[in-house]
Design a protein around this motif. Structure first.
Motif, PDB file in Angstrom:
ATOM      1  N   GLN A 205       0.846  -1.173   0.000  1.00  0.00           N
ATOM      2  CA  GLN A 205       0.000   0.000   0.000  1.00  0.00           C
ATOM      3  C   GLN A 205       0.888   1.232   0.000  1.00  0.00           C
ATOM      4  N   ASP A 206       0.424   2.292  -0.681  1.00  0.00           N
ATOM      5  CA  ASP A 206       1.156   3.541  -0.694  1.00  0.00           C
ATOM      6  C   ASP A 206       0.747   4.306   0.564  1.00  0.00           C
ATOM      7  N   PHE A 207       1.526   4.193   1.618  1.00  0.00           N
ATOM      8  CA  PHE A 207       1.126   4.806   2.883  1.00  0.00           C
ATOM      9  C   PHE A 207       2.369   5.244   3.652  1.00  0.00           C
ATOM     10  N   GLU A 208       2.679   6.543   3.572  1.00  0.00           N
ATOM     11  CA  GLU A 208       3.824   7.050   4.317  1.00  0.00           C
ATOM     12  C   GLU A 208       3.364   8.142   5.260  1.00  0.00           C
ATOM     13  N   GLN A 209       3.923   8.151   6.458  1.00  0.00           N
ATOM     14  CA  GLN A 209       3.550   9.155   7.448  1.00  0.00           C
ATOM     15  C   GLN A 209       4.809   9.840   7.973  1.00  0.00           C
ATOM     16  N   ASP A 210       4.594  11.012   8.574  1.00  0.00           N
ATOM     17  CA  ASP A 210       5.708  11.743   9.172  1.00  0.00           C
ATOM     18  C   ASP A 210       5.841  11.304  10.626  1.00  0.00           C
ATOM     19  N   ASN A 300       9.529   5.016   5.479  1.00  0.00           N
ATOM     20  CA  ASN A 300       8.435   5.665   6.210  1.00  0.00           C
ATOM     21  C   ASN A 300       7.105   4.967   5.980  1.00  0.00           C
ATOM     22  N   ASN A 301       7.125   3.797   5.328  1.00  0.00           N
ATOM     23  CA  ASN A 301       5.896   3.058   5.044  1.00  0.00           C
ATOM     24  C   ASN A 301       5.841   1.813   5.922  1.00  0.00           C
ATOM     25  N   PRO A 302       4.969   1.834   6.963  1.00  0.00           N
ATOM     26  CA  PRO A 302       4.971   0.712   7.912  1.00  0.00           C
ATOM     27  C   PRO A 302       4.632  -0.631   7.274  1.00  0.00           C
ATOM     28  N   PHE A 303       3.943  -0.622   6.106  1.00  0.00           N
ATOM     29  CA  PHE A 303       3.663  -1.894   5.427  1.00  0.00           C
ATOM     30  C   PHE A 303       4.972  -2.542   4.973  1.00  0.00           C
ATOM     31  N   GLN A 399     -16.457  -4.359   2.821  1.00  0.00           N
ATOM     32  CA  GLN A 399     -16.258  -4.448   4.262  1.00  0.00           C
ATOM     33  C   GLN A 399     -15.184  -5.453   4.681  1.00  0.00           C
ATOM     34  N   ASP A 400     -15.267  -6.679   4.100  1.00  0.00           N
ATOM     35  CA  ASP A 400     -14.313  -7.700   4.537  1.00  0.00           C
ATOM     36  C   ASP A 400     -12.888  -7.354   4.146  1.00  0.00           C
ATOM     37  N   LYS A 401     -12.715  -6.721   2.970  1.00  0.00           N
ATOM     38  CA  LYS A 401     -11.354  -6.331   2.551  1.00  0.00           C
ATOM     39  C   LYS A 401     -10.802  -5.225   3.435  1.00  0.00           C
ATOM     40  N   LEU A 402     -11.651  -4.232   3.749  1.00  0.00           N
ATOM     41  CA  LEU A 402     -11.206  -3.129   4.594  1.00  0.00           C
ATOM     42  C   LEU A 402     -10.805  -3.640   5.976  1.00  0.00           C
ATOM     43  N   THR A 403     -11.600  -4.570   6.472  1.00  0.00           N
ATOM     44  CA  THR A 403     -11.311  -5.143   7.781  1.00  0.00           C
ATOM     45  C   THR A 403      -9.947  -5.822   7.776  1.00  0.00           C
ATOM     46  N   TRP A 404      -9.726  -6.645   6.743  1.00  0.00           N
ATOM     47  CA  TRP A 404      -8.451  -7.358   6.624  1.00  0.00           C
ATOM     48  C   TRP A 404      -7.288  -6.358   6.527  1.00  0.00           C
ATOM     49  N   GLN A 405      -7.502  -5.262   5.724  1.00  0.00           N
ATOM     50  CA  GLN A 405      -6.436  -4.261   5.574  1.00  0.00           C
ATOM     51  C   GLN A 405      -6.117  -3.577   6.899  1.00  0.00           C
ATOM     52  N   CYS A 406      -7.151  -3.340   7.707  1.00  0.00           N
ATOM     53  CA  CYS A 406      -6.906  -2.723   9.020  1.00  0.00           C
ATOM     54  C   CYS A 406      -6.121  -3.665   9.919  1.00  0.00           C
ATOM     55  N   GLU A 407      -6.483  -4.940   9.858  1.00  0.00           N
ATOM     56  CA  GLU A 407      -5.725  -5.930  10.630  1.00  0.00           C
ATOM     57  C   GLU A 407      -4.263  -5.909  10.210  1.00  0.00           C
ATOM     58  N   GLN A 408      -4.050  -5.866   8.888  1.00  0.00           N
ATOM     59  CA  GLN A 408      -2.685  -5.857   8.364  1.00  0.00           C
ATOM     60  C   GLN A 408      -1.929  -4.625   8.851  1.00  0.00           C
ATOM     61  N   ALA A 409      -2.641  -3.455   8.864  1.00  0.00           N
ATOM     62  CA  ALA A 409      -2.002  -2.216   9.317  1.00  0.00           C
ATOM     63  C   ALA A 409      -1.557  -2.337  10.774  1.00  0.00           C
ATOM     64  N   ILE A 410      -2.317  -3.088  11.555  1.00  0.00           N
ATOM     65  CA  ILE A 410      -1.931  -3.309  12.959  1.00  0.00           C
ATOM     66  C   ILE A 410      -0.753  -4.275  13.022  1.00  0.00           C
ATOM     67  N   ARG A 411      -0.838  -5.346  12.211  1.00  0.00           N
ATOM     68  CA  ARG A 411       0.245  -6.335  12.231  1.00  0.00           C
ATOM     69  C   ARG A 411       1.568  -5.771  11.732  1.00  0.00           C
ATOM     70  N   ASN A 412       1.531  -4.619  10.992  1.00  0.00           N
ATOM     71  CA  ASN A 412       2.777  -3.959  10.595  1.00  0.00           C
ATOM     72  C   ASN A 412       3.702  -3.755  11.781  1.00  0.00           C
ATOM     73  N   TYR A 413       3.101  -3.589  12.956  1.00  0.00           N
ATOM     74  CA  TYR A 413       3.886  -3.288  14.162  1.00  0.00           C
ATOM     75  C   TYR A 413       4.258  -4.539  14.943  1.00  0.00           C
ATOM     76  N   ASP A 414       3.849  -5.710  14.460  1.00  0.00           N
ATOM     77  CA  ASP A 414       4.131  -6.948  15.177  1.00  0.00           C
ATOM     78  C   ASP A 414       3.767  -6.783  16.643  1.00  0.00           C
ATOM     79  N   PRO A 415       2.549  -6.263  16.921  1.00  0.00           N
ATOM     80  CA  PRO A 415       2.259  -5.917  18.312  1.00  0.00           C
ATOM     81  C   PRO A 415       2.277  -7.130  19.218  1.00  0.00           C
TER      82      PRO A 415
END
Lengths: 431, 261
Positions: A205-210, A300-303, A399-415
């Motif tokens: 995903q194209d996702f960079e933050q400061d 800068n892209n957590p993915f 809905q199901d894809k967005l949910t999965w993507q949010c999970e992935q965004a959390i897993r980026n951090y290996d919480p």
């Protein structure tokens, strides 16, 4: 036109360590609330430590986390040694880096292959992924094993090692005994390089933050146990000044404390922070592999953290081999730790980021007070911020894809939620 | 074996460090072979796929420490044909049972600034306090090869072969010189359940009781012997009050020594 109003709800976020939930509220196509809820039961470790002997801290704190017990043991022994005015050097210091290399490899490879890669390739888990990619999953398991072999030899066993003590180890090994690890580590180094190349080809995903990245920094080496705490936005402090610069808040939706920078806000710890702040201290092989993967010292892209974790795995194999190569057996396995009244601080680089310990002990060595700040409670707010910015870009997804993507965004951090409570349930509500 | 006839296995977590369930993923050489024989139906740490119960086998990690978990374990028992606890937390209450000896409200205020947000029980209890348990696998953490043995035994409908003698016996079998006799090092080996292959004495340290009490442990004799050799009652309290503090034998011995202290 009627604005979108729907509710997404998933009860239990998977492929993270521990129990948690995410609640996202979307009103009139706008995100109105993001809560990373941690419902892992509270686990009172700081309170359990009061009244215990200072020598017990490495064994007790290891039990905070089965994934990164070595990190807890390393922060505990360094904080106690700091309190006692000890500074363990030479081969014992190298062996501590070596056991940490083992834990980074084991923990990173678990996350890369078993927990995170299935998101990129569209599988529910690595077992299902293995049906189509058997050789890759087998490579991952073998690579993970190479890390666990280091921890099992030096620590006695993979989970909650028994050989680490204040002052050093209970038992040390001859060069010949350590060299047994080298053959598999040489294979592992090649496999880690393949892993960097494999993950670099994933769709991102194209996702960079400061972000404000915070990590240890040591003048000569990629950090494990020592260094100053620095950030890309001007932080540069001694570990003893940690609590002057960071604060922990208790929020209602979480059994983990949220940590923020005083006067700053959320910050980012872990592999990406270490990589961005210490790129020039990676081994030449790891640096070259990162550059070939398109990461020229900045990410800068957590993915893409999965690539950075792979680079660090490569580094850890390289560093482990270097340590074994130059190892000389020390005269004795530990330096005697004599109790005295004092306060000690330590911060070491757990696989998921900085792990801070502070202890106060009395003249007999009894622990009077303990404070522990694990990496995931430091990343918690940054994860929530990512979701605030990530979700609006993908509102049109089913809905199901967005949910999965949010999970992935959390897993980026290996919480590691067990750590942070010392967990994740996903619940996206659209009103 | 056809996919539909594979037994459905679920892994559940209560208050714990995740280490015992990680032991399954740490079976790097056996994991893919094991998944050929079973269907992982619920294992959130490893998979986002959830297959509804009932389950043929449930592996339960962690202790019961919240009102919500007291209800959850009842539901899991109802859904499980065989329920096996894995590790010290699920089997004896684990390190969380240290709270059983103190005032929990004091603990909450030490760790959390806003105690009103916290929901927790004043005791950490093993799974067997709440539901019928079919087999208890010891250890903090469990020994992963014993976990493979337990799953194999379940698949072939036999009793798991996990020795119940003491750590001391493991040491003798290995030929390790006794650390207590040889070096005067305090060791819980005589009263501790086997399972780790006497790891600590092999690494020049005394056993500290990760696998909990063996059957009929003579803790009284060991504690008296240690005290007559220079250890204090306070040291005995701490020795018996660690990762299996909630087990009957270790709990009682720690209390006896606390009264002396």
């Amino acid at each position: 036109m009627k604005k979108k109003t729907k509710t997404i709800k998933v009860d239990y976020l998977a492929r993270v360590e521990g129990e948690g939930a995410l609640h996202i509220k979307i009103e009139d196509d706008k995100v109105s609330d993001v809560k990373l809820k941690i419902f892992e039961p509270p686990r009172f470790f700081e309170a359990f430590l009061r009244g215990r002997d200072f020598r017990e801290a490495p064994d007790i704190t290891a039990r905070i986390c089965g994934i990164c017990p070595v990190a807890y043991q390393m922060s505990a022994v360094h904080a106690m040694e700091n309190a006692l005015g000890m500074n363990v050097q030479g081969p014992l210091r190298d062996l501590r880096r070596l056991i940490y290399c083992g834990e980074w490899i084991e923990s990173h490879v678990l996350h890369i292959y078993m927990l995170h890669a299935p998101d990129f390739l569209g599988y529910e888990d690595a077992i299902r992924m293995a049906k189509d990619h058997k050789a890759i999953v087998e490579r991952g398991l073998k690579l993970k094993k190479a890390g666990n072999e280091i921890v099992a030899l030096l620590g006695g066993r993979e989970i909650h090692p028994i050989n680490v003590r204040v002052g050093g180890f209970y038992k040390v090994f001859s060069k010949k005994e350590l060299s047994v690890l080298s053959e598999n580590l040489k294979w592992a180094r090649d496999a880690a390089l393949e892993t960097v190349r494999w993950t670099a080809k994933f769709p991102f995903q194209d996702f960079e933050q400061d972000y404000e990245f915070v990590a240890l920094s040591h003048p000569d080496e990629y950090p494990f146990n020592e260094g100053r705490l620095i950030s890309n936005k001007g932080l540069n402090i001694n570990i003893a000044d940690y609590e002057k610069n960071f604060k922990e808040e208790h929020v209602e939706h979480s059994n983990a404390l949220h940590s923020t920078l005083k006067g700053g806000g959320s910050y980012f710890v872990g592999p990406m922070a270490r990589f961005n702040l210490n790129f020039d201290r990676l081994s030449p092989l790891a640096r070259q592999a990162a550059e070939e993967a398109g990461l020229k010292g900045v990410c800068n892209n957590p993915f893409k953290s999965i690539i950075v974790r792979s680079v660090e795995t490569l580094y850890a194999c390289d560093e482990a081999l270097r340590i074994i190569e130059s190892y000389q057996e020390p005269d004795r396995p530990f330096e005697e730790a004599v109790p005295c009244r004092g306060e000690g601080f330590s911060c070491t680089e757990a696989p998921r980021g900085i792990l801070y310990h502070r202890y106060k002990i009395d003249e007999s060595g009894k622990i009077l007070d303990a404070k522990i700040v694990p990496p995931t409670s430091q990343n918690q707010k940054t994860i929530e911020n990512d979701l605030w910015h990530f979700v609006p870009k993908y509102l049109d997804l089913p809905q199901d894809k967005l949910t999965w993507q949010c999970e992935q965004a959390i897993r980026n951090y290996d919480p590691c939620i067990s750590c942070a409570t010392h967990f994740l349930k996903l619940d996206i509500e659209r009103i | 074996m056809a996919n539909s006839s594979k037994p459905k296995v679920a892994v559940w977590k209560f208050a714990s460090c995740d280490g015992c369930q990680l032991s399954l993923l740490d079976c790097e050489d056996e994991l893919l072979a094991i998944t050929q024989e079973i269907k992982i139906a619920n294992f959130p740490e490893a998979s986002r796929a959830v297959i509804k119960g009932p389950y043929d086998l449930s592996l339960v990690e962690g202790s019961i420490t919240t009102p919500h978990d007291m209800t959850r374990i009842q539901e899991i028992r109802r859904l499980s044909k065989v329920l096996i606890t894995i590790g010290a937390c699920a089997t004896s209450g684990g390190i969380q049972a240290l709270r059983n000896f103190k005032d929990i409200n004091e603990f909450i205020s030490i760790v959390y600034a806003s105690p009103e947000f916290i929901s927790t029980l004043d005791k950490s209890t093993p799974i067997s306090t709440h539901v019928k348990v079919d087999f208890e696998l010891r250890g903090c953490p469990i020994n992963k090869m014993q976990l493979v043995e337990v799953i194999s035994a379940f698949l072939s409908n036999r009793k798991p072969n996990t020795p119940e003698h003491s750590t001391c016996v493991e040491c003798k079998r290995k030929g390790t010189v006794c650390v207590m006799v040889g070096k005067g090092t305090m060791c819980l080996g005589p009263v501790t359940h086997a399972g780790c292959d006497a790891l600590c004495p092999t690494y020049n340290r005394g056993c500290y009781g990760c696998f909990g009490p063996k059957e009929n442990p003579n803790t009284d004799s060991l504690a008296k012997w240690l005290i007559s050799n220079g250890k204090t009652s306070d040291e005995m309290v701490r020795a018996f009050r660690s990762f299996n503090a909630g087990s009957d034998a270790f709990c009682k011995e720690s209390q006896v020594n606390e009264e002396k202290d």
